[in-house]
Design a protein around this motif. Structure first.
Motif, PDB file in Angstrom:
ATOM      1  N   ALA A  16       0.840  -1.190   0.000  1.00 38.85           N
ATOM      2  CA  ALA A  16       0.000   0.000   0.000  1.00 38.85           C
ATOM      3  C   ALA A  16       0.879   1.244   0.000  1.00 38.85           C
ATOM      4  O   ALA A  16       2.021   1.230   0.488  1.00 38.85           O
ATOM      5  CB  ALA A  16      -0.915  -0.001   1.225  1.00 38.85           C
ATOM      6  N   SER A  17       0.377   2.327  -0.551  1.00 42.31           N
ATOM      7  CA  SER A  17       1.186   3.540  -0.748  1.00 42.31           C
ATOM      8  C   SER A  17       1.748   4.073   0.559  1.00 42.31           C
ATOM      9  O   SER A  17       2.901   4.518   0.616  1.00 42.31           O
ATOM     10  CB  SER A  17       0.343   4.615  -1.437  1.00 42.31           C
ATOM     11  OG  SER A  17      -0.829   4.885  -0.678  1.00 42.31           O
ATOM     12  N   GLN A  18       0.972   4.018   1.645  1.00 42.07           N
ATOM     13  CA  GLN A  18       1.447   4.551   2.919  1.00 42.07           C
ATOM     14  C   GLN A  18       2.431   3.619   3.619  1.00 42.07           C
ATOM     15  O   GLN A  18       3.018   3.995   4.643  1.00 42.07           O
ATOM     16  CB  GLN A  18       0.259   4.855   3.855  1.00 42.07           C
ATOM     17  CG  GLN A  18      -0.552   3.636   4.276  1.00 42.07           C
ATOM     18  CD  GLN A  18      -1.678   3.331   3.307  1.00 42.07           C
ATOM     19  OE1 GLN A  18      -1.592   3.652   2.124  1.00 42.07           O
ATOM     20  NE2 GLN A  18      -2.729   2.728   3.814  1.00 42.07           N
ATOM     21  N   TRP A  19       2.626   2.403   3.071  1.00 44.59           N
ATOM     22  CA  TRP A  19       3.547   1.444   3.696  1.00 44.59           C
ATOM     23  C   TRP A  19       4.811   1.211   2.876  1.00 44.59           C
ATOM     24  O   TRP A  19       5.690   0.459   3.292  1.00 44.59           O
ATOM     25  CB  TRP A  19       2.826   0.103   3.909  1.00 44.59           C
ATOM     26  CG  TRP A  19       1.936   0.112   5.114  1.00 44.59           C
ATOM     27  CD1 TRP A  19       0.654   0.548   5.181  1.00 44.59           C
ATOM     28  CD2 TRP A  19       2.283  -0.339   6.427  1.00 44.59           C
ATOM     29  NE1 TRP A  19       0.161   0.411   6.441  1.00 44.59           N
ATOM     30  CE2 TRP A  19       1.135  -0.138   7.239  1.00 44.59           C
ATOM     31  CE3 TRP A  19       3.428  -0.880   6.994  1.00 44.59           C
ATOM     32  CZ2 TRP A  19       1.118  -0.472   8.592  1.00 44.59           C
ATOM     33  CZ3 TRP A  19       3.410  -1.214   8.342  1.00 44.59           C
ATOM     34  CH2 TRP A  19       2.270  -1.008   9.128  1.00 44.59           C
ATOM     35  N   LYS A  20       4.918   1.818   1.705  1.00 44.06           N
ATOM     36  CA  LYS A  20       6.064   1.546   0.833  1.00 44.06           C
ATOM     37  C   LYS A  20       7.393   1.985   1.448  1.00 44.06           C
ATOM     38  O   LYS A  20       8.429   1.355   1.228  1.00 44.06           O
ATOM     39  CB  LYS A  20       5.862   2.242  -0.509  1.00 44.06           C
ATOM     40  CG  LYS A  20       4.810   1.577  -1.376  1.00 44.06           C
ATOM     41  CD  LYS A  20       4.692   2.263  -2.722  1.00 44.06           C
ATOM     42  CE  LYS A  20       3.672   1.561  -3.599  1.00 44.06           C
ATOM     43  NZ  LYS A  20       3.525   2.220  -4.933  1.00 44.06           N
ATOM     44  N   ASP A  21       7.365   3.061   2.202  1.00 45.70           N
ATOM     45  CA  ASP A  21       8.599   3.579   2.798  1.00 45.70           C
ATOM     46  C   ASP A  21       8.814   3.093   4.229  1.00 45.70           C
ATOM     47  O   ASP A  21       9.731   3.571   4.910  1.00 45.70           O
ATOM     48  CB  ASP A  21       8.577   5.119   2.778  1.00 45.70           C
ATOM     49  CG  ASP A  21       8.501   5.672   1.361  1.00 45.70           C
ATOM     50  OD1 ASP A  21       9.041   5.011   0.456  1.00 45.70           O
ATOM     51  OD2 ASP A  21       7.876   6.738   1.170  1.00 45.70           O
ATOM     52  N   GLN A  22       8.003   2.181   4.680  1.00 43.29           N
ATOM     53  CA  GLN A  22       8.122   1.671   6.046  1.00 43.29           C
ATOM     54  C   GLN A  22       9.300   0.700   6.134  1.00 43.29           C
ATOM     55  O   GLN A  22       9.337  -0.308   5.420  1.00 43.29           O
ATOM     56  CB  GLN A  22       6.835   0.959   6.450  1.00 43.29           C
ATOM     57  CG  GLN A  22       6.796   0.465   7.871  1.00 43.29           C
ATOM     58  CD  GLN A  22       6.710   1.588   8.875  1.00 43.29           C
ATOM     59  OE1 GLN A  22       7.614   1.763   9.687  1.00 43.29           O
ATOM     60  NE2 GLN A  22       5.637   2.372   8.803  1.00 43.29           N
ATOM     61  N   HIS A  93      -9.366  -1.184  -0.819  1.00 43.98           N
ATOM     62  CA  HIS A  93      -9.085   0.137  -1.377  1.00 43.98           C
ATOM     63  C   HIS A  93     -10.372   0.832  -1.837  1.00 43.98           C
ATOM     64  O   HIS A  93     -10.551   2.036  -1.612  1.00 43.98           O
ATOM     65  CB  HIS A  93      -8.105   0.021  -2.550  1.00 43.98           C
ATOM     66  CG  HIS A  93      -6.683  -0.166  -2.127  1.00 43.98           C
ATOM     67  ND1 HIS A  93      -6.153  -1.407  -1.872  1.00 43.98           N
ATOM     68  CD2 HIS A  93      -5.685   0.729  -1.897  1.00 43.98           C
ATOM     69  CE1 HIS A  93      -4.885  -1.265  -1.516  1.00 43.98           C
ATOM     70  NE2 HIS A  93      -4.570   0.018  -1.528  1.00 43.98           N
ATOM     71  N   SER A  96     -12.450   2.053   1.191  1.00 43.90           N
ATOM     72  CA  SER A  96     -11.874   3.239   1.830  1.00 43.90           C
ATOM     73  C   SER A  96     -12.153   4.501   1.017  1.00 43.90           C
ATOM     74  O   SER A  96     -12.320   5.594   1.574  1.00 43.90           O
ATOM     75  CB  SER A  96     -10.368   3.051   2.015  1.00 43.90           C
ATOM     76  OG  SER A  96      -9.722   2.915   0.758  1.00 43.90           O
ATOM     77  N   ASN A 104      -7.490  -1.414   6.954  1.00 34.86           N
ATOM     78  CA  ASN A 104      -6.519  -0.700   6.136  1.00 34.86           C
ATOM     79  C   ASN A 104      -5.541  -1.699   5.528  1.00 34.86           C
ATOM     80  O   ASN A 104      -4.823  -2.388   6.262  1.00 34.86           O
ATOM     81  CB  ASN A 104      -5.752   0.330   6.975  1.00 34.86           C
ATOM     82  CG  ASN A 104      -6.648   1.444   7.460  1.00 34.86           C
ATOM     83  OD1 ASN A 104      -7.525   1.907   6.739  1.00 34.86           O
ATOM     84  ND2 ASN A 104      -6.447   1.869   8.705  1.00 34.86           N
ATOM     85  N   GLU A 125      -3.760  -3.879   8.580  1.00 34.66           N
ATOM     86  CA  GLU A 125      -3.494  -3.366   9.921  1.00 34.66           C
ATOM     87  C   GLU A 125      -4.433  -4.004  10.938  1.00 34.66           C
ATOM     88  O   GLU A 125      -5.588  -4.310  10.637  1.00 34.66           O
ATOM     89  CB  GLU A 125      -3.657  -1.843   9.938  1.00 34.66           C
ATOM     90  CG  GLU A 125      -2.654  -1.113   9.063  1.00 34.66           C
ATOM     91  CD  GLU A 125      -2.841   0.390   9.115  1.00 34.66           C
ATOM     92  OE1 GLU A 125      -3.552   0.867  10.034  1.00 34.66           O
ATOM     93  OE2 GLU A 125      -2.299   1.099   8.251  1.00 34.66           O
TER      94      GLU A 125
END
Length: 506
Positions: A16-22, A93, A96, A104, A125
């Protein structure tokens, strides 16, 4: 050391976009099998269809859902179609975006051999909530708290339907209750049908599955029926009751409760042996007392520390009884099935402990209902006249709701209606339902006349004409059929005529 199978499998991971940089999330996904089987996991579900676990990830937790093929045929079929994990990913997706409360998404993991999907995982999540079945079945929950939460559940389901979304798996284990919201978490079956007729059918199916989930909790079932009635109106509610009753009937099977006593009843095993003796020999063991009944049945009662218990044994009516069993259920099984359908539609019936069949005889064992038969209640001289008129009005309304839902009782004598007087509103139970029938369309007029005549036969010697008209007026207002004055007079005249013929025959 990797196996030969692992070497030919190609794993694809989508974040997911908000998890790519995690940091660490990609390594987590590559090692998802070890995460599922690690000692730190908390199993949430593990069956033939899927395994769901909650695993720690840094300072939080993630949920991994591993989809399992139920058979090799299912594995082959699913390998060339969109995987369930991909469906959950897409639906999460979409939901949401339209503002529906759900999980999520974190990652979609699919293992492929060329074009074929052989294994899939959906990562989301963790939501710190309680599954609906555990929440609503908790014995310490107060009625007001349950009602407030149930209202949120109904509104959340209606929000999905308002957006044109069908969940298609609305069981009580597929949504979570938190302090603020309701979250639907099983998303692989969610659809957005384009045709209106399909959308309507799927919305009804959502409600059918939803109400069937609460078949073991009468208190919660009635709370949801009350909320749906208040929210969607009288007309839609009765159509839905009929659909839910039909679904309960389809789910009925001969092995559903036969020979399996209620585990919550401490004396069930002891009663099983005594009931078998009654069915086989016809003799009543010590502690059982015979109750007056028709010639085609033996009814006995026994008192236990947990309350009274009734046993009803259905005797063969004639030699054709065995031939009839070849094409339809026995009388006991039909009674149980019809009462389950009535119960699912929101009507009150006796609670079965167990039922079964020995030889040519069916039997049912049920709990005693704390109330009196309407015949006995009418013969009683107590009670204020105003209260008496109110109860007669409620009786007419209950029969009207029964017909409006599509049910025709097999023998609607007042001896088969039991009343329990509560503080505000009386409660009615329908007994002896082996011949009760659910009409999917309009009830034939002759069936309506038959039920009204059965009520009138017991009431004519116990109630004045004014009181009997009061019952009919409440029935007419509740059943949804709007007769003209001429039609009402003809209907009443026919009921009176049939009643006189019946009394003359007796």
């Amino acid at each position: 050391m990797t196996s030969r199978f692992d070497r030919i499998v190609q794993r694809k991971i989508v974040l997911a976009s908000q998890w790519k940089d995690q940091p660490g999330i990609l390594d987590f996904c590559w090692q998802v099998e070890s995460q599922v089987n690690s000692a730190d996991t908390v199993a949430m579900k593990d069956d033939a269809a899927a395994k769901v676990v909650a695993v720690p990830f840094k300072t939080s937790r993630l949920v991994i859902k591993q989809y399992n093929p139920k058979s090799w045929q299912k594995a082959i079929s699913r390998s060339v179609r969109k995987s369930k994990a991909k469906k959950s990913w897409d639906n999460a997706h979409y939901l949401s975006l339209v503002g529906c409360k759900t999980v999520n998404p974190v990652a979609l993991i699919q293992d492929r051999i060329g074009f074929f999907v052989v294994r899939s995982f959906f990562v989301c999540e963790y939501i710190p909530g309680l599954e609906a079945d555990k929440y609503f079945n908790a014995p310490d929950k107060k009625a007001d708290e349950l009602y407030a939460t149930a209202k949120k559940v109904v509104e959340s389901l209606l929000a999905f339907h308002l957006c044109g979304i069908s969940i298609r798996d609305t069981r009580d284990t597929n949504f979570l209750i938190t302090s603020q919201n309701v979250y639907w978490v099983d998303l692989d079956a969610v659809q957005v049908p384009k045709l209106q007729i399909i959308a309507k059918r799927q919305r009804i199916k959502d409600w059918q599955i939803f109400f069937y989930s609460w078949r073991h909790n009468e208190r919660v079932l009635r709370i949801f029926w009350d909320l749906v009635h208040r929210r969607l109106g009288d007309q839609f509610c009765h159509k839905l009751r009929r659909a839910v009753a039909t679904y309960y009937g389809k789910k009925f099977s001969l092995s559903s409760c036969s020979g399996n006593p209620d585990k919550g009843f401490p004396y069930a095993q002891e009663i099983v042996k005594e009931v078998e003796a009654i069915v086989n020999s016809g003799m009543l063991p010590p502690g059982w007392k015979k109750v007056q009944s028709a010639r085609t049945a033996v009814v006995a009662r026994r008192q236990t520390p947990e309350g009274g218990v009734y046993c009803k044994v259905f005797l063969p009516r004639d030699r054709r009884e065995g031939l009839k069993r070849l094409v339809r259920l026995g009388r006991g099984a039909r009674a149980v099935k019809n009462e389950k359908m009535l119960y699912g539609a929101g009507f009150r019936v006796q609670e079965h402990l167990f039922w079964g069949r020995q030889g040519s005889r069916d039997y049912i064992v049920s709990r005693e209902i704390k109330g009196v038969k309407m015949v006995s209640w009418l013969e009683g001289k107590g009670g204020a006249p105003k209260r008496r008129r109110e109860i007669l009005k409620h009786l007419g309304e209950e029969v009207g709701k029964l017909h409006r839902t599509g049910f025709v009782h097999g023998d609607l004598r007042l001896s088969n209606i039991l009343i329990r007087e509560d503080a505000e509103k009386p409660v009615f139970y329908f007994l002896d339902n082996e011949r009760t029938h659910l009409h999917r369309r309009r009830i034939p007029r002759r069936e309506i006349v038959k039920n009204l005549r059965q009520i009138n036969t017991d009431a004519v010697s116990r109630l004045s004409r004014t009181d009997r008209l009061r019952i009919f007026q409440a029935y007419h207002a509740a059943c949804g059929t709007r007769y003209t004055n001429t039609q009402i007079r003809r209907l009443l005249a026919e009921v009176e005529k049939r009643t006189a013929q019946r009394l003359a025959a007796d």
